[in-house]
Every structure is written in structure tokens, then in C-alpha cells.
Write a protein that holds these residues in place. Structure first.
Motif, PDB file in Angstrom:
ATOM      1  N   GLU A  92      -6.027   6.166  -6.752  1.00  0.00           N
ATOM      2  CA  GLU A  92      -4.943   7.141  -6.887  1.00  0.00           C
ATOM      3  C   GLU A  92      -3.593   6.510  -6.542  1.00  0.00           C
ATOM      4  O   GLU A  92      -2.620   6.617  -7.287  1.00  0.00           O
ATOM      5  CB  GLU A  92      -5.176   8.326  -5.944  1.00  0.00           C
ATOM      6  CG  GLU A  92      -6.378   9.188  -6.279  1.00  0.00           C
ATOM      7  CD  GLU A  92      -6.474  10.372  -5.315  1.00  0.00           C
ATOM      8  OE1 GLU A  92      -5.713  10.414  -4.332  1.00  0.00           O
ATOM      9  OE2 GLU A  92      -7.311  11.253  -5.557  1.00  0.00           O
ATOM     10  N   ASN A  93      -3.563   5.841  -5.407  1.00  0.00           N
ATOM     11  CA  ASN A  93      -2.299   5.308  -4.904  1.00  0.00           C
ATOM     12  C   ASN A  93      -1.682   4.279  -5.846  1.00  0.00           C
ATOM     13  O   ASN A  93      -0.458   4.170  -5.963  1.00  0.00           O
ATOM     14  CB  ASN A  93      -2.527   4.684  -3.520  1.00  0.00           C
ATOM     15  CG  ASN A  93      -1.295   4.017  -2.967  1.00  0.00           C
ATOM     16  OD1 ASN A  93      -1.149   2.795  -3.058  1.00  0.00           O
ATOM     17  ND2 ASN A  93      -0.381   4.794  -2.430  1.00  0.00           N
ATOM     18  N   SER A  94      -2.544   3.524  -6.540  1.00  0.00           N
ATOM     19  CA  SER A  94      -2.059   2.435  -7.399  1.00  0.00           C
ATOM     20  C   SER A  94      -1.231   2.941  -8.570  1.00  0.00           C
ATOM     21  O   SER A  94      -0.494   2.172  -9.193  1.00  0.00           O
ATOM     22  CB  SER A  94      -3.242   1.619  -7.936  1.00  0.00           C
ATOM     23  OG  SER A  94      -3.942   1.013  -6.868  1.00  0.00           O
ATOM     24  N   TYR A 150       4.452   9.694  -7.687  1.00  0.00           N
ATOM     25  CA  TYR A 150       4.987  10.845  -6.942  1.00  0.00           C
ATOM     26  C   TYR A 150       5.361  10.430  -5.516  1.00  0.00           C
ATOM     27  O   TYR A 150       6.285  10.970  -4.928  1.00  0.00           O
ATOM     28  CB  TYR A 150       3.902  11.931  -6.935  1.00  0.00           C
ATOM     29  CG  TYR A 150       4.246  13.247  -6.283  1.00  0.00           C
ATOM     30  CD1 TYR A 150       5.539  13.768  -6.291  1.00  0.00           C
ATOM     31  CD2 TYR A 150       3.240  14.006  -5.687  1.00  0.00           C
ATOM     32  CE1 TYR A 150       5.809  14.992  -5.707  1.00  0.00           C
ATOM     33  CE2 TYR A 150       3.505  15.228  -5.105  1.00  0.00           C
ATOM     34  CZ  TYR A 150       4.805  15.715  -5.108  1.00  0.00           C
ATOM     35  OH  TYR A 150       5.069  16.930  -4.526  1.00  0.00           O
ATOM     36  N   HIS A 151       4.638   9.428  -4.961  1.00  0.00           N
ATOM     37  CA  HIS A 151       4.869   9.085  -3.560  1.00  0.00           C
ATOM     38  C   HIS A 151       6.032   8.104  -3.373  1.00  0.00           C
ATOM     39  O   HIS A 151       6.416   7.814  -2.249  1.00  0.00           O
ATOM     40  CB  HIS A 151       3.591   8.506  -2.923  1.00  0.00           C
ATOM     41  CG  HIS A 151       3.278   7.087  -3.307  1.00  0.00           C
ATOM     42  ND1 HIS A 151       2.511   6.734  -4.383  1.00  0.00           N
ATOM     43  CD2 HIS A 151       3.621   5.914  -2.729  1.00  0.00           C
ATOM     44  CE1 HIS A 151       2.396   5.426  -4.450  1.00  0.00           C
ATOM     45  NE2 HIS A 151       3.063   4.889  -3.475  1.00  0.00           N
ATOM     46  N   LEU A 152       6.565   7.593  -4.500  1.00  0.00           N
ATOM     47  CA  LEU A 152       7.560   6.521  -4.404  1.00  0.00           C
ATOM     48  C   LEU A 152       8.759   6.867  -3.514  1.00  0.00           C
ATOM     49  O   LEU A 152       9.083   6.121  -2.586  1.00  0.00           O
ATOM     50  CB  LEU A 152       8.014   6.125  -5.813  1.00  0.00           C
ATOM     51  CG  LEU A 152       8.782   4.824  -5.928  1.00  0.00           C
ATOM     52  CD1 LEU A 152       7.846   3.627  -5.766  1.00  0.00           C
ATOM     53  CD2 LEU A 152       9.478   4.749  -7.277  1.00  0.00           C
ATOM     54  N   THR A 175       7.188   7.563   0.496  1.00  0.00           N
ATOM     55  CA  THR A 175       6.470   6.456   1.142  1.00  0.00           C
ATOM     56  C   THR A 175       7.286   5.167   1.078  1.00  0.00           C
ATOM     57  O   THR A 175       7.261   4.367   2.019  1.00  0.00           O
ATOM     58  CB  THR A 175       5.101   6.233   0.449  1.00  0.00           C
ATOM     59  OG1 THR A 175       4.410   7.466   0.403  1.00  0.00           O
ATOM     60  CG2 THR A 175       4.262   5.206   1.186  1.00  0.00           C
ATOM     61  N   HIS A 176       8.006   4.964  -0.030  1.00  0.00           N
ATOM     62  CA  HIS A 176       8.688   3.680  -0.219  1.00  0.00           C
ATOM     63  C   HIS A 176      10.208   3.778  -0.077  1.00  0.00           C
ATOM     64  O   HIS A 176      10.956   3.038  -0.710  1.00  0.00           O
ATOM     65  CB  HIS A 176       8.295   3.078  -1.569  1.00  0.00           C
ATOM     66  CG  HIS A 176       6.825   2.803  -1.648  1.00  0.00           C
ATOM     67  ND1 HIS A 176       6.161   2.047  -0.717  1.00  0.00           N
ATOM     68  CD2 HIS A 176       5.879   3.226  -2.528  1.00  0.00           C
ATOM     69  CE1 HIS A 176       4.870   1.999  -1.019  1.00  0.00           C
ATOM     70  NE2 HIS A 176       4.673   2.719  -2.100  1.00  0.00           N
ATOM     71  N   SER A 177      10.663   4.673   0.775  1.00  0.00           N
ATOM     72  CA  SER A 177      12.112   4.816   0.950  1.00  0.00           C
ATOM     73  C   SER A 177      12.723   3.526   1.517  1.00  0.00           C
ATOM     74  O   SER A 177      13.852   3.173   1.171  1.00  0.00           O
ATOM     75  CB  SER A 177      12.413   6.013   1.854  1.00  0.00           C
ATOM     76  OG  SER A 177      11.753   5.856   3.093  1.00  0.00           O
ATOM     77  N   ASP A 228       3.195   0.288   3.807  1.00  0.00           N
ATOM     78  CA  ASP A 228       3.487   1.729   3.785  1.00  0.00           C
ATOM     79  C   ASP A 228       2.389   2.496   3.055  1.00  0.00           C
ATOM     80  O   ASP A 228       2.003   3.596   3.463  1.00  0.00           O
ATOM     81  CB  ASP A 228       4.845   1.983   3.111  1.00  0.00           C
ATOM     82  CG  ASP A 228       6.009   1.499   3.974  1.00  0.00           C
ATOM     83  OD1 ASP A 228       5.822   1.394   5.200  1.00  0.00           O
ATOM     84  OD2 ASP A 228       7.087   1.217   3.416  1.00  0.00           O
ATOM     85  N   ASP A 229       1.881   1.908   1.959  1.00  0.00           N
ATOM     86  CA  ASP A 229       0.774   2.565   1.250  1.00  0.00           C
ATOM     87  C   ASP A 229      -0.472   2.636   2.124  1.00  0.00           C
ATOM     88  O   ASP A 229      -1.160   3.660   2.165  1.00  0.00           O
ATOM     89  CB  ASP A 229       0.449   1.798  -0.045  1.00  0.00           C
ATOM     90  CG  ASP A 229       1.463   2.058  -1.135  1.00  0.00           C
ATOM     91  OD1 ASP A 229       1.912   3.206  -1.255  1.00  0.00           O
ATOM     92  OD2 ASP A 229       1.794   1.109  -1.874  1.00  0.00           O
ATOM     93  N   VAL A 230      -0.778   1.521   2.801  1.00  0.00           N
ATOM     94  CA  VAL A 230      -1.976   1.490   3.653  1.00  0.00           C
ATOM     95  C   VAL A 230      -1.868   2.559   4.742  1.00  0.00           C
ATOM     96  O   VAL A 230      -2.816   3.298   5.011  1.00  0.00           O
ATOM     97  CB  VAL A 230      -2.176   0.075   4.258  1.00  0.00           C
ATOM     98  CG1 VAL A 230      -3.225   0.091   5.361  1.00  0.00           C
ATOM     99  CG2 VAL A 230      -2.565  -0.916   3.157  1.00  0.00           C
TER     100      VAL A 230
HETATM  101 FE    FE Z   1       2.886   2.802  -3.141  1.00  0.00          FE
END
Ligand code: FE
Ligand code: FES
Length: 435
Positions: free
Chosen positions: A211-213, A217-219, A222-224, A378-380
Motif C-alpha cells: 500500500e505504502n509504495s 495520499y500520505h505524501l 508523512t513526507h513534509s 518516515d514511511d517505516v
Molecule cells: Fe512514502
């Protein structure tokens, strides 16, 4: 096909898939249960084509890589005649690993236990003390065993434990075009895995990495940190408009069949081929312009733009991800229990790439996707927080995955259409339900 059943022995479904209401829910038991994992090993990992390695990892005859694929120790090797092979890494005598090195070059594999020796084509070369066997003892079938099927598409090698599976190219289906877009970066059509491997464990279910790959939507949240870094580097973080409509005008997600899917969006963060951004520095501009000109000359303007100016995060069901963005990352992962996975990743680049272009590629590979980069930690962290929250699964049973469901027209990469694609196929293989 064995399937997951309810306590009343009825096939069960792990999803609620209601297009009328525009609702898609996932049963969180799928992400925490050891029973589910055991069924996945049988119904998914023993049935689907599973990525083994890239042919470029075996440059010379006799080269080998030993690794775990679908939980099994295997040897990925090029024999003395140049044929690429895959063996189960287990001695035909009493089962020991016959190859304990991670990689190398050999003519023969020797078992350390009683010394049986195998040629690099898998055939049995010698049994020490063979006079102890009866005179006509048949050793012809005692070579190293291979998976039922072992095939490649453009040097991406896959194994399948199901002898009756469709051919690999049929299995990949529409995903082949997205693999082609990766390969076409190379003028000779040859890509190579770059030296070095990233390996890390995540305390989360393996399907959360699927899912995360592809979950754009999480960009922003999570990746601010990374987005701020890019903005401060003078890079525009808004996708440019494509007036000729060769490129997607927004970020999209496509179902490619057989559980495969991809995101597809205009690049706005720079690529090691053909898209200069201030982050790369003025000195890179001339070379990147040349790379771009070669692509246009070879592929034509439209295809060159598809190759060079779009990012694509491709998932080959069940556990191969090819991230073709600021670098090309091959990532695969396998469960080590329901709540843990082991991740392996490699960088891929054109064989003829110059030292300076290669340096930019590796820098991008480490900066974003590397285990110490801007994205992966951050993803982990996010995935491990999900897994921790899922300890409540029996009291809060359903994950909400309805973004974009029921909307007319194309699905965005920030929707959950592609995640639903994965889960529908997974549910079909696990339960026999129709996708
Ligand atoms: Fe990510
Ligand atoms: Fe390999 Fe005995 S287990 S030689």
C-alpha cells in the motif's frame, strides 16, 4: 484451492466492496493474523510469479547470488555456459544449505556437511565415499532442484512454484508496458543493478508496504520534511501542466490486471534522466540536455516524454515494486511473521550511464528511498504505527479505503483505487471470491 473459511466452513471475504454506497472496507485481521499468513504462503506465494533477481546481477558465467525468495533460500546463478538458473539452496543429501556466501563466482557448490558437490548448472558432480552405495545407485536425479517455473521479462527473473501457472509474460500482462518505460531509459535497452543492496526490517505486515509504495495520499503529511527540503532547494513541488496531453495532467492510478497496478504522474522533482532541476546544479545541465536529446532521437518526442517526464510506482503482484521516479528502485519484501517484514531494495540504471549521471542517480536513490533517506524512515515509522494500532483489530475491525470509489472517470494517485485493486485480487486468491 484451499481458502480461508469462517468457523462455519463457509468461504469468507476480507473486504466489503459496495460500489452502490461507494464504500470499500478491509478486515484488519488480514494484517495481523498468523493464520492468514499461513494461507498467504499457500494461496499467494506458492501460486504467483515471485521476483528473484535481475540478470545484470550475474555479469559473468559462474556468478551467483544467494537470497531468500518467498521465504525460501535460493541460488540465482549463471552457469558456466551462460544460462541463468535458480536452485533451491538445499542439499539433496540431508538438506543443508549448499551455498552460504551471499554472492560470488564458482564452478561448483560444495555442501559443508558431508561434502556433496554440485556443478553450477545444478547437476551433481561428486559424492564423497560413493563406494558405500550399491553398484548401480542412480544419482542422475540428485542435482539441485529448481522451482517449477523460472522465466524472465527484459532480464527481470521470476520464479513460480506452480507448474500450471500462466507464462510470465501473460501474468505480467499490461504491466509489461510500464517495465518497458523503465528499460527504455537505456540507449542499448540494457539496465543494470548497481552495486550494493539496501536491507531493512519493518515491524509491520508486508501488505502495508504494498500500500505504502503507491499511496500518494500520505505524501504531504508523512513526507513534509522532504517536501520542505525540496522547496528550499528551489524545486517546484507542483506538477507542471502538459498542454499537449502526452503526459498525464494530474497524478493517476491504473489497474493493470492480475492484481498489478501503477501510479502515473508528471515528474516534478527531477529525474536522473532528462529532467534538470536546480537541485542537480548548473554543472549537470549540459549533460542532462544531451541525455534528453538522445531519448527524443531514439524514441520520438512523445515516448521520450513518457519515459523521462513521468514517475511511475509499479506494483507487480504480490511483492515487487519498481519505483521509477527520482531514481529507479527495485524493492521486494517478504513477511517474517504477520507483524514483520524484511525489505530488500536495489538501484537500477542504464549500463552506459556516465560517472556523473550515475552519481546523480545514486544520490537520488539514497536521498529519497534509502533507509536513511528523506522518505523511508518516515514511511517505516508510519507503517509501524499502523501495525501498533492494529492490535485493536478485534474491537475496531475495518479499515476505510473508499477514496475515489464510485467517482466517474479516472482515478487519482491520491485515491485508493489502486489499493482496492490489490486487495480485491488478494481477497480472490485467499477466499475464491470474485474480484
Ligand atoms: Fe512514502
Ligand atoms: Fe549435504 Fe550431507 S547434507 S552432503
Amino acid at each position: 484451492m484451499p481458502t480461508m473459511e469462517t468457523s462455519r466452513n463457509e468461504p469468507r471475504s476480507f473486504v466489503v466492496d459496495d460500489p452502490q454506497k461507494g464504500v470499500f472496507l478491509l478486515d484488519r485481521e488480514a494484517l495481523v493474523s498468523e493464520d492468514v499468513l499461513r494461507a498467504e504462503i499457500k494461496n499467494i506465494f506458492a501460486k504467483c510469479w515471485i521476483y528473484v533477481g535481475h540478470g545484470s546481477e550475474l555479469k559473468k558465467n559462474g556468478d551467483f547470488q544467494s537470497r531468500r525468495v518467498a521465504g525460501r533460500p535460493v541460488i540465482f546463478a549463471r552457469d558456466s555456459k551462460g544460462q541463468v538458473r535458480c536452485f533451491f539452496n538445499t542439499c539433496r543429501h540431508r538438506g543443508a544449505l549448499v551455498c552460504t556466501e551471499r554472492h560470488g563466482n564458482v564452478r561448483r557448490f560444495s555442501c559443508v556437511y558431508h561434502g556433496w558437490i554440485y556443478n553450477n548448472d545444478g547437476s551433481l558432480a561428486r559424492i564423497p565415499g560413493d563406494e558405500a552405495y550399491i553398484e548401480n545407485f542412480d544419482t542422475s536425479g540428485l542435482g539441485l532442484k529448481s522451482p517449477a517455473r523460472f522465466e524472465q521479462y527484459r532480464d527481470f527473473w521470476f520464479m513460480c512454484l506452480d507448474a500450471d501457472a500462466p507464462a510470465l509474460t501473460d501474468y505480467l500482462g499490461k504491466a509489461t508496458d510500464y517495465i518497458d518505460l523503465v528499460i527504455e531509459q537505456s540507449p542499448s535497452g540494457k539496465m543494470e543493478v548497481l552495486h550494493g543492496t539496501q536491507e531493512y526490517d519493518v515491524q509491520a505486515n508486508w501488505k502495508l508496504m504494498v500500500e505504502n509504495s503507491v499511496d500518494d495520499y500520505h505524501l504531504p503529511t508523512t513526507h513534509s520534511t522532504w517536501l520542505n527540503f525540496m522547496a528550499n532547494s528551489g524545486v517546484k513541488v507542483e506538477p507542471p501542466k502538459d498542454k499537449d496531453l502526452v503526459l498525464p495532467t494530474r497524478g493517476f492510478a491504473f489497474d493493470l490486471g492480475n492484481g498489478h497496478f501503477t501510479t502515473d504522474n508528471v515528474n516534478f522533482r527531477g529525474r536522473p534522466v532528462a529532467a534538470w532541476i536546480p537541485l542537480y546544479g548548473e554543472s549537470a545541465k549540459a549533460e542532462m540536455t544531451e541525455i534528453r536529446a538522445e531519448l527524443v532521437e531514439r524514441l520520438g518526442e512523445d515516448r521520450a516524454r513518457r519515459v523521462a517526464d513521468t514517475n511511475r510506482n509499479l506494483v507487480i503482484f504480490p511483492n515487487l515494486v519498481i519505483n521509477d521516479g527520482s531514481s529507479v528502485t527495485i524493492r521486494t519484501f517478504f513477511p517474517d511473521g504477520a507483524n514483520k517484514m524484511q525489505v530488500t531494495a536495489w538501484a537500477l540504471g542504464p549500463v552506459e550511464e556516465s560517472e556523473s549521471a550515475r552519481a546523480r542517480r545514486l544520490d537520488a536513490f539514497l536521498t529519497f528511498y534509502g533507509p536513511g533517506g528523506f522518505a523511508t524512515p518516515d514511511d517505516v515509522e508510519a507503517l509501524e504505527l499502523v501495525q501498533q494500532g492494529l492490535a485493536n483489530w478485534s474491537d475496531d475491525r475495518w479499515s476505510e479505503m473508499s477514496r475515489g470509489f464510485g467517482r466517474e472517470g479516472e482515478q487519482l494517485n491520491s485515491d485508493e483505487h489502486h489499493l482496492r485493486t490489490f486487495w480485491r485480487h488478494w481477497n480472490k486468491l485467499m477466499t475464491g471470491a470474485q474480484a
